[in-house]
Design a protein around this motif. Structure first.
Motif, PDB file in Angstrom:
ATOM      1  N   VAL A 447       0.757  -1.151  -0.099  1.00  0.00           N
ATOM      2  CA  VAL A 447      -0.015  -0.169   0.042  1.00  0.00           C
ATOM      3  C   VAL A 447       0.980   1.213   0.111  1.00  0.00           C
ATOM      4  CG1 VAL A 447      -1.754   1.346   1.297  1.00  0.00           C
ATOM      5  CG2 VAL A 447      -2.032  -1.188   0.943  1.00  0.00           C
ATOM      6  N   VAL A 448       1.928   1.237   0.956  1.00  0.00           N
ATOM      7  CA  VAL A 448       2.878   2.547   1.061  1.00  0.00           C
ATOM      8  C   VAL A 448       3.527   2.829  -0.305  1.00  0.00           C
ATOM      9  CG1 VAL A 448       4.770   3.354   1.890  1.00  0.00           C
ATOM     10  CG2 VAL A 448       2.920   2.353   3.518  1.00  0.00           C
ATOM     11  N   LEU A 449       4.124   1.629  -0.997  1.00  0.00           N
ATOM     12  CA  LEU A 449       4.868   1.719  -2.262  1.00  0.00           C
ATOM     13  C   LEU A 449       4.106   2.376  -3.421  1.00  0.00           C
ATOM     14  CD1 LEU A 449       7.399  -1.240  -2.010  1.00  0.00           C
ATOM     15  CD2 LEU A 449       8.029   1.110  -1.774  1.00  0.00           C
ATOM     16  N   PHE A 450       2.768   1.666  -3.356  1.00  0.00           N
ATOM     17  CA  PHE A 450       1.795   2.168  -4.534  1.00  0.00           C
ATOM     18  C   PHE A 450       1.660   3.717  -4.206  1.00  0.00           C
ATOM     19  CE2 PHE A 450      -2.515   3.487  -5.173  1.00  0.00           C
ATOM     20  CZ  PHE A 450      -2.732   3.577  -6.488  1.00  0.00           C
ATOM     21  N   LYS A 454       2.687   6.503  -6.805  1.00  0.00           N
ATOM     22  CA  LYS A 454       1.663   7.294  -7.722  1.00  0.00           C
ATOM     23  C   LYS A 454       1.967   8.644  -7.560  1.00  0.00           C
ATOM     24  CE  LYS A 454      -3.539   7.899  -7.979  1.00  0.00           C
ATOM     25  NZ  LYS A 454      -3.268   9.429  -8.141  1.00  0.00           N
ATOM     26  N   ALA A 455       2.383   9.246  -6.121  1.00  0.00           N
ATOM     27  CA  ALA A 455       2.764  10.578  -5.886  1.00  0.00           C
ATOM     28  C   ALA A 455       4.184  10.980  -6.876  1.00  0.00           C
ATOM     29  CB  ALA A 455       3.239  10.615  -4.423  1.00  0.00           C
ATOM     30  N   SER A 456       4.923   9.981  -7.282  1.00  0.00           N
ATOM     31  CA  SER A 456       5.956  10.079  -8.062  1.00  0.00           C
ATOM     32  C   SER A 456       5.813  10.598  -9.423  1.00  0.00           C
ATOM     33  CB  SER A 456       7.164   9.214  -8.040  1.00  0.00           C
ATOM     34  OG  SER A 456       6.638   8.033  -8.472  1.00  0.00           O
ATOM     35  N   GLY A 457       4.441  10.075 -10.000  1.00  0.00           N
ATOM     36  CA  GLY A 457       3.858  10.165 -11.056  1.00  0.00           C
ATOM     37  C   GLY A 457       4.572   8.865 -12.085  1.00  0.00           C
TER      38      GLY A 457
END
Length: 493
Positions: A447-450, A454-457
């Motif tokens: 969950v955290v890595l997703f 996602k935040a990194s684009g």
């Protein structure tokens, strides 16, 4: 009695087809359901054992068996096909032909799983495959027909080489029965034949890099067919590899190459899933990844681990494709960002349950299946866990999109995916899974890595648009040839 498992679907396929010339199509669904469900009675009554059909001597007869290895696969196929049949009677309510073809796939898979001689295994695997080609292109759409053509050509290429390998084995040993073959001297030509057979089965099972037919075929097939293709059809060649590894020794070089191939398939599939926005192609590439786990069990001479994982994959991937079919058929699109399970708690719970199962989280079936594989893994356990983490990131992405969008109710069509979700839960408990701290760490990490990705684009990178062309068949054939040469070289030490 074991052979009756196959005879019943074949009989009811004939009776279902007979309703067309007799203009009794309204009764076709009843024959179809009988062919889907009656093998359950045989399976529950006969138990484990082996027999030679017709009472012939084993040397010249057709041996069939139910044992520790294949009974679980037969059980999984019966569960999946029952759910697919339930979905299909409404999906194909205006046409009888696909119901006939589905029963032929059913008979072919059961026949392949119970076979104990190479030629009989080949015949039933081809019955399932040829019926599957037709079902992939059944919609008549341009993309579906191209996908069916590519599947047909590459699978036939593998079939020709598989028959060739059977011929070499028969020429050198005089037997087709696997037990009798294993008692014969190990000729160098037989080692070559095993390498040829393995390469053929790797292509049919959709293992990277011989997977090129799989994403298009699974994505463009009708929804219930996608579930059957991914959940069961690719398991027949995988079971063929299990049989070969049980009865014929693999060279150490070949085993090491297969381990590398297994991890490559696991990571390649996950990598594409992270970028894929088409829900059916997303699940198809997941199959490429998950079949790597099955191959890992075969390559490490852990056939029971391979069988456990193949059984688990039947349940959770078949259920996920059935659930995806509900969404695609309702929204008339395969784009993830336009789909949603909001508004239907049954579908939501089913997909969340199956997502946890494919991630190997307790108490679902993926947990004991992965534990069985880990027991036989001589090295690379860190890579195994990283691949599992990648799967959890990918399915976090899937559920992130499905939790958004419009609220819809889906009615009766959610029932088959719920059946598969419940089967994944009960199978996980029955197979003796136990809670582990690692499960919680992997789930949280996924969950955290997703969220970070996602935040990194990075997850916003779009895969290039592509169109299926005949050139892809040539590319697939070239990859098959190169890999065949590699295994032949390794098989000679």
């Amino acid at each position: 009695m074991i052979a009756v498992l196959v005879a019943l679907p074949l009989l009811f396929a004939f009776l279902t087809a007979l309703t067309i010339p007799l203009r009794m199509e309204k009764y076709a669904r009843y024959f179809f359901l009988a062919g889907a469900l009656f093998p359950w009675l045989v399976y529950l009554l006969i138990g484990e054992g082996s027999e030679v059909v017709g009472g012939w001597p084993k040397i010249g007869g057709i041996e069939v068996a139910l044992d520790t290895y294949n009974s679980l696969l037969v059980f999984g196929e019966l569960i999946l096909f029952s759910a697919v049949a339930l979905y299909s009677i409404d999906y194909f309510k205006k046409d009888v032909k696909p119901l006939v073809l589905l029963l032929l796939v059913h008979a072919g898979l059961l026949g392949a799983f119970i076979s104990r001689d190479l030629f009989n295994f080949y015949i039933f695997m081809e019955i399932a495959s040829v019926s599957a080609f037709s079902l992939v292109g059944f919609s008549g759409g341009k993309e579906a027909l191209k996908a069916a053509y590519k599947y047909l050509m590459l699978s036939l290429l593998a079939s020709y080489f598989f028959v060739f390998s059977i011929g070499i084995i028969y020429l050198k040993t005089g037997y087709l029965n696997l037990e009798l073959i294993s008692q014969s001297p190990l000729y160098p030509e037989v080692e070559v034949a095993v390498a040829v057979a393995f390469t053929s089965l790797l292509l049919k099972a959709g293992i990277f890099p011989l997977h090129t037919w799989l994403p298009d075929a699974h994505a463009n097939a009708p929804s219930p067919v996608s579930a059957l293709l991914s959940g069961a059809v690719v398991k027949a060649p995988a079971y063929g590899m299990v049989l070969l590894s049980l009865y014929l020794p693999l060279q150490e070089n070949v085993k090491n190459a297969l381990i590398v191939l297994a991890f490559s398939s696991m990571f390649f599939g996950v990598g594409v899933m992270l970028l894929e926005r088409d829900i059916k192609r997303f699940l198809a590439y997941s199959t490429v990844s998950q079949m790597g786990y099955v191959l890992l069990g075969i390559a490490t001479l852990n056939p029971m681990g391979a069988v456990y994982y193949a059984f688990a994959h039947m349940l959770f991937k078949g259920g996920l494709f059935l659930a995806a079919g509900v969404l695609v058929d309702k929204f008339k699109t395969r784009k993830l960002e336009k789909l949603s399970y909001r508004g239907d708690p049954i579908l939501m719970v089913s997909i969340l349950t199956l997502s946890l199962a494919i991630g190997g989280i307790w108490p679902f079936v993926g947990s004991p299946a992965k534990a069985a594989l880990l027991k036989g893994l001589p090295y690379g356990k860190e890579l195994f866990y990283v691949a599992g983490l990648g799967t959890l990131i990918s399915f976090t992405k899937l559920n992130y999109y499905l939790m958004r969008g419009k609220r819809r109710r889906y009615g009766f069509t959610v029932l088959p995916s719920l059946i598969m979700a419940l089967a994944a839960l009960f199978a996980g408990i029955s197979l003796g899974g136990s809670p582990k701290a690692m499960d919680a760490c992997l789930l949280l990490g996924g969950v955290v890595l997703f969220l970070l990705l996602k935040a990194s684009g990075l997850l916003g990178v779009k895969l290039p648009k592509r169109e299926m062309t005949p050139k892809e068949v040539n590319i697939g054939a070239a990859l098959f040839s190169l890999f065949l040469l590699l295994l032949l070289y390794l098989s000679q030490g």
